[in-house]
Design a protein around this motif. Structure first.
Motif, PDB file in Angstrom:
ATOM      1  N   LEU A 177       0.827  -1.198   0.000  1.00  0.00           N
ATOM      2  CA  LEU A 177       0.000   0.000   0.000  1.00  0.00           C
ATOM      3  C   LEU A 177       0.866   1.254   0.000  1.00  0.00           C
ATOM      4  CD1 LEU A 177      -3.024   0.575   0.042  1.00  0.00           C
ATOM      5  CD2 LEU A 177      -2.898   0.683   2.515  1.00  0.00           C
ATOM      6  N   GLU A 178       1.832   1.291   0.910  1.00  0.00           N
ATOM      7  CA  GLU A 178       2.759   2.426   1.011  1.00  0.00           C
ATOM      8  C   GLU A 178       4.151   1.896   1.330  1.00  0.00           C
ATOM      9  OE1 GLU A 178       1.419   4.892   4.205  1.00  0.00           O
ATOM     10  OE2 GLU A 178      -0.507   5.315   3.269  1.00  0.00           O
ATOM     11  N   ARG A 179       5.149   2.617   0.851  1.00  0.00           N
ATOM     12  CA  ARG A 179       6.531   2.256   1.174  1.00  0.00           C
ATOM     13  C   ARG A 179       7.283   3.523   1.534  1.00  0.00           C
ATOM     14  NH1 ARG A 179      10.059   0.815  -3.617  1.00  0.00           N
ATOM     15  NH2 ARG A 179      10.544   3.005  -3.379  1.00  0.00           N
ATOM     16  N   GLY A 180       7.918   3.515   2.696  1.00  0.00           N
ATOM     17  CA  GLY A 180       8.713   4.664   3.121  1.00  0.00           C
ATOM     18  C   GLY A 180      10.053   4.690   2.409  1.00  0.00           C
ATOM     19  N   ALA A 181      10.825   5.695   2.716  1.00  0.00           N
ATOM     20  CA  ALA A 181      12.164   5.819   2.147  1.00  0.00           C
ATOM     21  C   ALA A 181      13.132   4.920   2.914  1.00  0.00           C
ATOM     22  CB  ALA A 181      12.639   7.273   2.232  1.00  0.00           C
ATOM     23  N   LEU A 182      14.109   4.395   2.220  1.00  0.00           N
ATOM     24  CA  LEU A 182      15.146   3.589   2.860  1.00  0.00           C
ATOM     25  C   LEU A 182      15.965   4.488   3.786  1.00  0.00           C
ATOM     26  CD1 LEU A 182      16.485   0.710   2.859  1.00  0.00           C
ATOM     27  CD2 LEU A 182      18.174   1.713   1.323  1.00  0.00           C
ATOM     28  N   ARG A 183      16.154   4.042   5.005  1.00  0.00           N
ATOM     29  CA  ARG A 183      17.024   4.749   5.938  1.00  0.00           C
ATOM     30  C   ARG A 183      18.011   3.734   6.498  1.00  0.00           C
ATOM     31  NH1 ARG A 183      15.212   3.761  11.189  1.00  0.00           N
ATOM     32  NH2 ARG A 183      13.101   2.936  11.332  1.00  0.00           N
ATOM     33  N   ARG A 184      18.921   4.185   7.303  1.00  0.00           N
ATOM     34  CA  ARG A 184      19.929   3.288   7.884  1.00  0.00           C
ATOM     35  C   ARG A 184      20.023   3.511   9.380  1.00  0.00           C
ATOM     36  NH1 ARG A 184      22.759   0.394   4.233  1.00  0.00           N
ATOM     37  NH2 ARG A 184      22.520   1.054   2.090  1.00  0.00           N
ATOM     38  N   THR A 185      20.289   2.436  10.102  1.00  0.00           N
ATOM     39  CA  THR A 185      20.513   2.526  11.537  1.00  0.00           C
ATOM     40  C   THR A 185      21.885   3.170  11.758  1.00  0.00           C
ATOM     41  OG1 THR A 185      21.648   0.403  11.741  1.00  0.00           O
ATOM     42  CG2 THR A 185      19.221   0.369  11.904  1.00  0.00           C
ATOM     43  N   PRO A 186      22.207   3.577  12.992  1.00  0.00           N
ATOM     44  CA  PRO A 186      23.557   4.102  13.253  1.00  0.00           C
ATOM     45  C   PRO A 186      24.660   3.106  12.872  1.00  0.00           C
ATOM     46  CG  PRO A 186      22.112   4.667  15.060  1.00  0.00           C
ATOM     47  CD  PRO A 186      21.333   3.744  14.156  1.00  0.00           C
ATOM     48  N   ALA A 187      24.336   1.809  12.887  1.00  0.00           N
ATOM     49  CA  ALA A 187      25.322   0.786  12.497  1.00  0.00           C
ATOM     50  C   ALA A 187      25.363   0.574  10.988  1.00  0.00           C
ATOM     51  CB  ALA A 187      25.000  -0.531  13.196  1.00  0.00           C
ATOM     52  N   GLY A 188      24.523   1.310  10.231  1.00  0.00           N
ATOM     53  CA  GLY A 188      24.540   1.207   8.778  1.00  0.00           C
ATOM     54  C   GLY A 188      23.607   0.164   8.193  1.00  0.00           C
ATOM     55  N   ILE A 189      22.753  -0.442   8.994  1.00  0.00           N
ATOM     56  CA  ILE A 189      21.831  -1.473   8.501  1.00  0.00           C
ATOM     57  C   ILE A 189      20.643  -0.798   7.816  1.00  0.00           C
ATOM     58  CG2 ILE A 189      20.294  -3.365   9.172  1.00  0.00           C
ATOM     59  CD1 ILE A 189      22.226  -3.781  11.584  1.00  0.00           C
ATOM     60  N   PRO A 190      20.313  -1.223   6.575  1.00  0.00           N
ATOM     61  CA  PRO A 190      19.169  -0.628   5.883  1.00  0.00           C
ATOM     62  C   PRO A 190      17.848  -0.984   6.577  1.00  0.00           C
ATOM     63  CG  PRO A 190      20.350  -2.172   4.448  1.00  0.00           C
ATOM     64  CD  PRO A 190      21.007  -2.211   5.768  1.00  0.00           C
ATOM     65  N   VAL A 191      16.941  -0.004   6.645  1.00  0.00           N
ATOM     66  CA  VAL A 191      15.629  -0.169   7.276  1.00  0.00           C
ATOM     67  C   VAL A 191      14.584   0.433   6.347  1.00  0.00           C
ATOM     68  CG1 VAL A 191      14.178   0.409   9.259  1.00  0.00           C
ATOM     69  CG2 VAL A 191      16.622   0.030   9.592  1.00  0.00           C
ATOM     70  N   LEU A 192      13.483  -0.305   6.154  1.00  0.00           N
ATOM     71  CA  LEU A 192      12.404   0.179   5.294  1.00  0.00           C
ATOM     72  C   LEU A 192      11.069  -0.133   5.951  1.00  0.00           C
ATOM     73  CD1 LEU A 192      11.969   1.428   2.428  1.00  0.00           C
ATOM     74  CD2 LEU A 192      11.516  -0.898   1.672  1.00  0.00           C
ATOM     75  N   GLU A 193      10.262   0.888   6.207  1.00  0.00           N
ATOM     76  CA  GLU A 193       8.920   0.685   6.742  1.00  0.00           C
ATOM     77  C   GLU A 193       7.929   0.711   5.590  1.00  0.00           C
ATOM     78  OE1 GLU A 193       7.645   2.649  10.300  1.00  0.00           O
ATOM     79  OE2 GLU A 193       9.727   2.951  10.953  1.00  0.00           O
ATOM     80  N   PHE A 194       6.883  -0.123   5.685  1.00  0.00           N
ATOM     81  CA  PHE A 194       5.870  -0.172   4.639  1.00  0.00           C
ATOM     82  C   PHE A 194       4.540  -0.633   5.220  1.00  0.00           C
ATOM     83  CE2 PHE A 194       7.985  -4.249   4.691  1.00  0.00           C
ATOM     84  CZ  PHE A 194       7.013  -5.200   4.411  1.00  0.00           C
ATOM     85  N   LEU A 195       3.491  -0.462   4.429  1.00  0.00           N
ATOM     86  CA  LEU A 195       2.148  -0.841   4.840  1.00  0.00           C
ATOM     87  C   LEU A 195       1.629  -1.872   3.856  1.00  0.00           C
ATOM     88  CD1 LEU A 195      -0.032  -0.134   6.954  1.00  0.00           C
ATOM     89  CD2 LEU A 195      -0.872   1.603   5.358  1.00  0.00           C
ATOM     90  N   LEU A 196       1.156  -3.001   4.373  1.00  0.00           N
ATOM     91  CA  LEU A 196       0.657  -4.105   3.564  1.00  0.00           C
ATOM     92  C   LEU A 196      -0.850  -4.190   3.714  1.00  0.00           C
ATOM     93  CD1 LEU A 196       1.596  -6.529   1.807  1.00  0.00           C
ATOM     94  CD2 LEU A 196       1.654  -7.875   3.904  1.00  0.00           C
ATOM     95  N   ALA A 197      -1.582  -4.201   2.595  1.00  0.00           N
ATOM     96  CA  ALA A 197      -3.042  -4.341   2.601  1.00  0.00           C
ATOM     97  C   ALA A 197      -3.379  -5.797   2.301  1.00  0.00           C
ATOM     98  CB  ALA A 197      -3.662  -3.425   1.557  1.00  0.00           C
ATOM     99  N   HIS A 198      -4.080  -6.449   3.223  1.00  0.00           N
ATOM    100  CA  HIS A 198      -4.431  -7.866   3.091  1.00  0.00           C
ATOM    101  C   HIS A 198      -5.925  -8.007   2.837  1.00  0.00           C
ATOM    102  CE1 HIS A 198      -4.584 -12.163   3.966  1.00  0.00           C
ATOM    103  NE2 HIS A 198      -5.650 -11.893   4.695  1.00  0.00           N
TER     104      HIS A 198
END
Length: 113
Positions: free
Chosen positions: A19-40
């Protein structure tokens, strides 16, 4: 309460449309993080009666699954698996932490991470 010999489980699988996808960000340790919304949307049986189920699930992917989801666009069909946790210490609503993601449409063999 569970008997001591039973290990608590927390495994969730869900399919739906992005449904929605946020922008890719990174943790302080450099790990990629992506938040999104799934419609079921599905039909489930409860008390021997079929019912239509519709919901939206907040999800977060870290590492490889986050990178794989960069290829997804709103409307794409995906299947995810992971575990439920509180969004934060202050916001106790659940969010699905995604460990695996599979595209269920749009590619011949799907992509898994």
């Amino acid at each position: 309460m569970l008997p001591s010999e039973d290990k608590p489980s927390n495994l969730t699988q869900l399919s739906g449309r992005l449904l929605e996808r946020g922008a890719l960000r990174r943790t302080p340790a450099g790990i990629p993080v992506l938040e999104f919304l799934l419609a079921h949307l599905s039909t489930q049986v409860e008390a021997d009666v079929e019912r239509k189920v519709e919901c939206e699930m907040a999800c977060v992917a870290m590492g490889r699954p986050a990178q794989v989801l960069l290829a997804a666009k709103p409307g794409d069909g995906i299947r995810v698996a992971g575990f439920l946790a509180a969004r934060s210490l202050k916001r106790r609503s659940p969010i699905l932490h995604v460990n695996t993601v599979e595209f269920v449409e749009g590619t011949e063999n799907g992509i898994q991470a």
